[in-house]
Design an enzyme around this catalytic site. Structure first.
Site, PDB file in Angstrom:
ATOM      1  N   SER A   1      62.396  11.980 -12.964  1.00 33.56           N
ATOM      2  CA  SER A   1      61.062  11.514 -12.605  1.00 33.56           C
ATOM      3  C   SER A   1      60.014  12.088 -13.561  1.00 33.56           C
ATOM      4  O   SER A   1      60.022  11.773 -14.757  1.00 33.56           O
ATOM      5  CB  SER A   1      60.767  11.858 -11.142  1.00 33.56           C
ATOM      6  OG  SER A   1      59.632  11.169 -10.680  1.00 33.56           O
TER       7      SER A   1
ATOM      8  N   ASP B   1      63.347   1.456  -6.362  1.00 34.34           N
ATOM      9  CA  ASP B   1      62.318   2.395  -6.807  1.00 34.34           C
ATOM     10  C   ASP B   1      61.067   1.636  -7.242  1.00 34.34           C
ATOM     11  O   ASP B   1      61.157   0.671  -8.012  1.00 34.34           O
ATOM     12  CB  ASP B   1      62.878   3.210  -7.980  1.00 34.34           C
ATOM     13  CG  ASP B   1      61.972   4.338  -8.439  1.00 34.34           C
ATOM     14  OD1 ASP B   1      60.877   4.500  -7.876  1.00 34.34           O
ATOM     15  OD2 ASP B   1      62.367   5.054  -9.374  1.00 34.34           O
TER      16      ASP B   1
ATOM     17  N   GLY C   1      65.072   9.209  -6.596  1.00 25.47           N
ATOM     18  CA  GLY C   1      65.572  10.537  -6.280  1.00 25.47           C
ATOM     19  C   GLY C   1      66.844  10.553  -5.480  1.00 25.47           C
ATOM     20  O   GLY C   1      67.172  11.568  -4.855  1.00 25.47           O
TER      21      GLY C   1
END
Length: 364
Positions: free
Chosen positions: A181, A299, A330
């Site tokens: 990320s 996502d 994640g």
């Protein structure tokens, strides 16, 4: 820099004159007078039940920047089997939260080490809003300088600064930079800086590139955190059904991360956030090492990561794209023992092996 305090709970009672103006999961709150309040309580989405150790992994911590009190958590296979590749890893958290010591980050690094047989270096960095961008990217570059210093000291018997625990296992000629990320965003910027330096050096200009015994073979961007003023389709879709823990990342939360981490007054088209913003460097002129971009189908950030990979490929850069269609942001942190995480680590292992083989063939 704003004042910082750590509350016994989440945040002291606010008053109309000093109310909470920004709140990130109750972990970080900014008051109207600029005070930043960090909770000492861990996030509810970070389970404490993950194992602290793995039977085939040794780990320990070291301080790599004493002035900033920045720590790296180091992992290596056990028992040692000679020199192995090095994976430098930067955690996620929107540049505002996260730590190498968080249980889910630690559990993922344990499994990454065990399953790839590589040394993993999970490096911390300064967080916003106390330290706005590009502080985190600067710290990433500082860690790479520390790694070079380790390699240089280990190669010189007269030096005493090398950490033998690390250097006895690390092959500094096979280094990969990975990130999750926001950590993947750091990895991108390190790749650009290294690539620009190579171009400058080829042109006969002074430039910082791989030095000493450290050779970066590739970069792995896990669900990179990129932004932009113009919304993508996946952002506009908000959280798809079944996104699970990834649904924590609403569009509002993503915007909030950028709002408190970017330089004051900057938009999401700032070069740190948007690789293709109006003021961002031309990536076509950058000498990229191979890049693996991993995306998750559920996502909000999916489309930006796919677009990033496609644009790199369009200008002839060595990039691979791996998509996990039914996964959320994640996913490998929320379920480090899942089959999806296992397949992700296999993909990273294949990428590492292919880069090493390609480098060996090029040298032959």
């Amino acid at each position: 820099m704003p004042a910082v305090s750590v509350a016994a709970g989440c945040c002291p009672a606010s008053t109309p004159a000093n109310e909470v103006v920004e709140d990130i999961f109750g972990l970080v709150r900014i008051l109207s007078d600029g005070t930043v309040v960090r909770s000492p309580v861990g996030p509810v989405f970070c389970p404490t039940t993950f194992p602290e150790n793995h039977p085939s992994v040794e780990w320990k911590e070291a301080v790599y920047d004493k002035a900033k009190n920045l720590v790296v958590r180091m992992y290596k296979p056990s028992p040692a089997g000679g020199k192995v590749p090095v994976l430098v890893h930067f955690h996620g958290g929107g540049f505002c939260i996260g730590s190498p010591s968080w249980a889910n980050v630690h559990a993922f690094c344990l499994r990454l080490t065990a399953d790839t047989g590589a040394v993993v270096l999970s490096a911390g960095y300064r967080l916003a809003p106390e330290h706005r961008l590009p502080a985190a990217v600067d710290d990433g570059a500082a860690f790479m300088r520390w790694l070079r210093a380790q390699s240089s000291a280990s190669a010189n018997a007269a030096e005493a600064d090398a950490d033998a625990w690390l250097t006895e296992a690390a092959d500094f000629g096979r280094v990969f930079v990975t990130g999750d990320s926001a950590g993947a965003t750091i990895a991108h910027h390190l790749a650009v800086c290294a690539g620009v330096a190579v171009v400058a050096d080829d042109a006969g200009e002074a430039g910082e590139q791989d030095q000493d015994q450290v050779t970066i073979r590739g970069y792995v961007l896990l669900l990179p955190f990129f932004g932009g003023v113009e919304r993508t389709a996946s952002e506009q879709a908000e959280c798809p059904a079944g996104a699970g823990a990834g649904s924590l990342l609403s569009l509002d939360v993503l915007d909030r991360f950028w709002r408190v981490s970017l330089p004051a007054g900057a938009t999401r088209d700032h070069p740190v956030a948007n690789p293709f913003g109006p003021d961002s460097p031309d990536l076509g002129s950058v000498d990229f090492r191979p890049v693996l971009v991993v995306v998750a189908g559920l996502d909000l950030l999916r489309d930006r990561a796919v677009d990033y990979a496609e644009r790199l490929a369009a200008v002839g850069k060595p990039v691979e794209l791996a998509e996990f269609a039914g996964a959320a942001h994640g996913f490998f942190l929320h379920e480090p023992g899942s089959e999806a995480t296992c397949e992700l680590i296999r993909a990273v292992g294949r990428f590492v092996d292919s880069c090493v083989i390609s480098a060996s063939e090029a040298a032959a």
